[in-house]
Design a protein around this motif. Structure first.
Motif, PDB file in Angstrom:
ATOM      1  N   ILE A 149       0.590  11.784  -1.040  1.00 29.62           N
ATOM      2  CA  ILE A 149       1.744  11.328  -0.266  1.00 29.62           C
ATOM      3  C   ILE A 149       2.108  12.467   0.683  1.00 29.62           C
ATOM      4  CG2 ILE A 149       4.096  10.425  -0.293  1.00 29.62           C
ATOM      5  CD1 ILE A 149       3.724   9.896  -3.312  1.00 29.62           C
ATOM      6  N   ARG A 150       2.032  12.215   1.970  1.00 28.50           N
ATOM      7  CA  ARG A 150       2.408  13.218   2.958  1.00 28.50           C
ATOM      8  C   ARG A 150       3.892  13.037   3.286  1.00 28.50           C
ATOM      9  NH1 ARG A 150      -2.053  10.723   4.855  1.00 28.50           N
ATOM     10  NH2 ARG A 150      -1.082  10.001   6.795  1.00 28.50           N
ATOM     11  N   GLU A 151       4.723  13.782   2.573  1.00 30.77           N
ATOM     12  CA  GLU A 151       6.172  13.617   2.714  1.00 30.77           C
ATOM     13  C   GLU A 151       6.696  14.232   4.008  1.00 30.77           C
ATOM     14  OE1 GLU A 151      10.382  14.613   0.399  1.00 30.77           O
ATOM     15  OE2 GLU A 151       8.482  15.312  -0.434  1.00 30.77           O
ATOM     16  N   LYS A 152       6.194  15.432   4.335  1.00 27.67           N
ATOM     17  CA  LYS A 152       6.626  16.141   5.540  1.00 27.67           C
ATOM     18  C   LYS A 152       5.407  16.377   6.414  1.00 27.67           C
ATOM     19  CE  LYS A 152       8.805  20.458   7.083  1.00 27.67           C
ATOM     20  NZ  LYS A 152       9.304  21.784   6.648  1.00 27.67           N
ATOM     21  N   PRO A 153       5.505  16.060   7.718  1.00 21.98           N
ATOM     22  CA  PRO A 153       4.329  16.177   8.591  1.00 21.98           C
ATOM     23  C   PRO A 153       3.899  17.619   8.813  1.00 21.98           C
ATOM     24  CG  PRO A 153       6.283  15.721   9.881  1.00 21.98           C
ATOM     25  CD  PRO A 153       6.684  15.582   8.448  1.00 21.98           C
ATOM     26  N   GLY A 154       2.659  17.774   9.246  1.00 24.36           N
ATOM     27  CA  GLY A 154       2.116  19.083   9.540  1.00 24.36           C
ATOM     28  C   GLY A 154       1.171  19.558   8.463  1.00 24.36           C
ATOM     29  N   ARG A 201       8.143   3.041   4.001  1.00 24.74           N
ATOM     30  CA  ARG A 201       7.182   2.930   2.906  1.00 24.74           C
ATOM     31  C   ARG A 201       6.870   4.293   2.284  1.00 24.74           C
ATOM     32  NH1 ARG A 201       6.365  -1.610   5.896  1.00 24.74           N
ATOM     33  NH2 ARG A 201       5.843  -3.491   4.698  1.00 24.74           N
ATOM     34  N   VAL A 202       6.855   5.337   3.102  1.00 22.22           N
ATOM     35  CA  VAL A 202       6.679   6.677   2.540  1.00 22.22           C
ATOM     36  C   VAL A 202       7.821   6.985   1.581  1.00 22.22           C
ATOM     37  CG1 VAL A 202       6.492   9.138   3.050  1.00 22.22           C
ATOM     38  CG2 VAL A 202       5.451   7.476   4.598  1.00 22.22           C
ATOM     39  N   ASP A 203       9.045   6.681   2.007  1.00 21.44           N
ATOM     40  CA  ASP A 203      10.214   6.936   1.157  1.00 21.44           C
ATOM     41  C   ASP A 203      10.143   6.121  -0.133  1.00 21.44           C
ATOM     42  OD1 ASP A 203      11.232   8.637   3.087  1.00 21.44           O
ATOM     43  OD2 ASP A 203      12.350   7.047   4.093  1.00 21.44           O
ATOM     44  N   GLU A 204       9.686   4.879  -0.032  1.00 19.71           N
ATOM     45  CA  GLU A 204       9.566   4.028  -1.224  1.00 19.71           C
ATOM     46  C   GLU A 204       8.531   4.583  -2.196  1.00 19.71           C
ATOM     47  OE1 GLU A 204       9.084  -0.181  -0.489  1.00 19.71           O
ATOM     48  OE2 GLU A 204      10.343  -0.073   1.291  1.00 19.71           O
ATOM     49  N   LEU A 205       7.404   5.059  -1.673  1.00 18.37           N
ATOM     50  CA  LEU A 205       6.347   5.580  -2.554  1.00 18.37           C
ATOM     51  C   LEU A 205       6.781   6.875  -3.234  1.00 18.37           C
ATOM     52  CD1 LEU A 205       3.510   5.163  -3.665  1.00 18.37           C
ATOM     53  CD2 LEU A 205       2.624   6.447  -1.718  1.00 18.37           C
ATOM     54  N   ILE A 206       7.552   7.690  -2.546  1.00 15.27           N
ATOM     55  CA  ILE A 206       8.065   8.922  -3.153  1.00 15.27           C
ATOM     56  C   ILE A 206       8.939   8.585  -4.364  1.00 15.27           C
ATOM     57  CG2 ILE A 206       9.637  10.882  -2.788  1.00 15.27           C
ATOM     58  CD1 ILE A 206       8.576  10.950   0.119  1.00 15.27           C
ATOM     59  N   GLN A 207       9.660   7.485  -4.283  1.00 17.58           N
ATOM     60  CA  GLN A 207      10.511   7.064  -5.401  1.00 17.58           C
ATOM     61  C   GLN A 207       9.699   6.523  -6.573  1.00 17.58           C
ATOM     62  OE1 GLN A 207      13.885   7.576  -5.517  1.00 17.58           O
ATOM     63  NE2 GLN A 207      13.493   8.651  -3.577  1.00 17.58           N
TER      64      GLN A 207
END
Length: 286
Positions: A149-154, A201-207
């Protein structure tokens, strides 16, 4: 001097485009999986009275824009003869991260010869991918390895990438024509659709960081964003009852997990099929 390196491929299930002022902070938020199929590059470097880069992909001379950009980042203006021979285990321009795998394997071999730190190779490949429009988040994901999961870019450590446990068998299928990443990312309408559907969707997967949730979110993303072709949707539907499947971003291709033999049979009706596992070992010198 000569060196060889292998780099895993990578599939993205969904993502959000994130542009910043500097290349190492630019990239994407998203989720995907690293693959045990990838690219191997052999690099030869010799001193010269001028600078000359020659790149061969699968035995044929190639402009290899991303690999050339990697070499420029690592070698600078030094007068060197550089020959890169890259062998790909998966098709290009089908969402399997072959641009990143080819560039990063060449970068690692080059850095090894030059005595540079491993992180310099990742930086060169990440920047080259973005400069050339080859991709946004593959190198960051490969940097972490596994299901990510790439939460923060870079590129890490600037970027923040989490790993979901597991190394399942995977089935990959090419079901349509080549899809150039640059052509999608440079399209304002498609870019807006990607970001509108990708971020949440990124936020949902982090949860709920599970493989099952990743596959479910990937499927809904490819449909609701409008990126999936009719062929891709038909192939995904054909896997029903055998596992979970979605579109590989960005390609006319599908990745699936579940009952491997049944998935292979179902997807072989649509095109070339490959099997592999999720890679957790990362790039390596050979």
């Amino acid at each position: 001097m000569r060196a060889r390196a292998f780099c895993p491929g990578h599939v993205t299930g969904f993502f959000e485009i994130c542009k910043e002022k500097d290349l190492l902070s630019t990239g994407s938020r998203g989720a995907g999986m690293c693959l045990t199929l990838g690219a191997t590059s052999e690099v030869d470097i010799a001193d010269s009275d001028r600078q000359d880069f020659r790149v061969f992909i699968d035995g044929e001379r190639n402009e290899a824009e991303v690999t050339r950009a990697v070499l420029r980042h690592l070698i600078g203006k030094d007068k060197k003869n550089v020959e890169v021979r890259t062998v790909l285990q998966l098709p290009q321009s089908q969402g399997f991260g072959m641009s990143a795998a080819g560039a990063l394997s060449a970068a690692l071999a080059t850095a090894h010869i030059l005595g540079l730190e491993r992180q310099r190779a990742f930086e060169a490949a990440h920047m080259a991918e973005i400069e050339c429009g080859g991709g946004l988040g593959d190198v960051s994901a490969i940097h972490r390895g596994g299901i990510t999961i790439r939460e923060k870019p870079g590129l890490p450590p600037i970027g923040k990438v989490h790993r979901i446990d597991g190394s399942p068998d995977m089935v990959l299928a090419v079901v349509g024509e080549l899809l150039l990443t640059k052509s999608v990312l440079s399209d304002p309408v498609k870019a807006r659709a990607i970001n509108a559907h990708g971020s949440k969707r990124v936020d949902e997967l982090i949860q709920t960081p599970t493989l099952e949730r990743l596959m479910t979110l990937s499927h809904s993303f490819c449909v609701e964003s409008g990126l999936a072709s009719d062929e891709v949707i038909e192939a995904i539907e054909a896997t029903s009852g055998h596992g979970m499947a979605s579109m590989s971003m960005l390609g006319n291709s599908v990745f699936a997990v579940g009952k491997t033999d049944q998935l292979k049979d179902a997807l072989s009706e649509f095109g070339q099929v490959f099997t592999c596992k999720v890679d957790t070992q990362g790039p390596k010198m050979l």
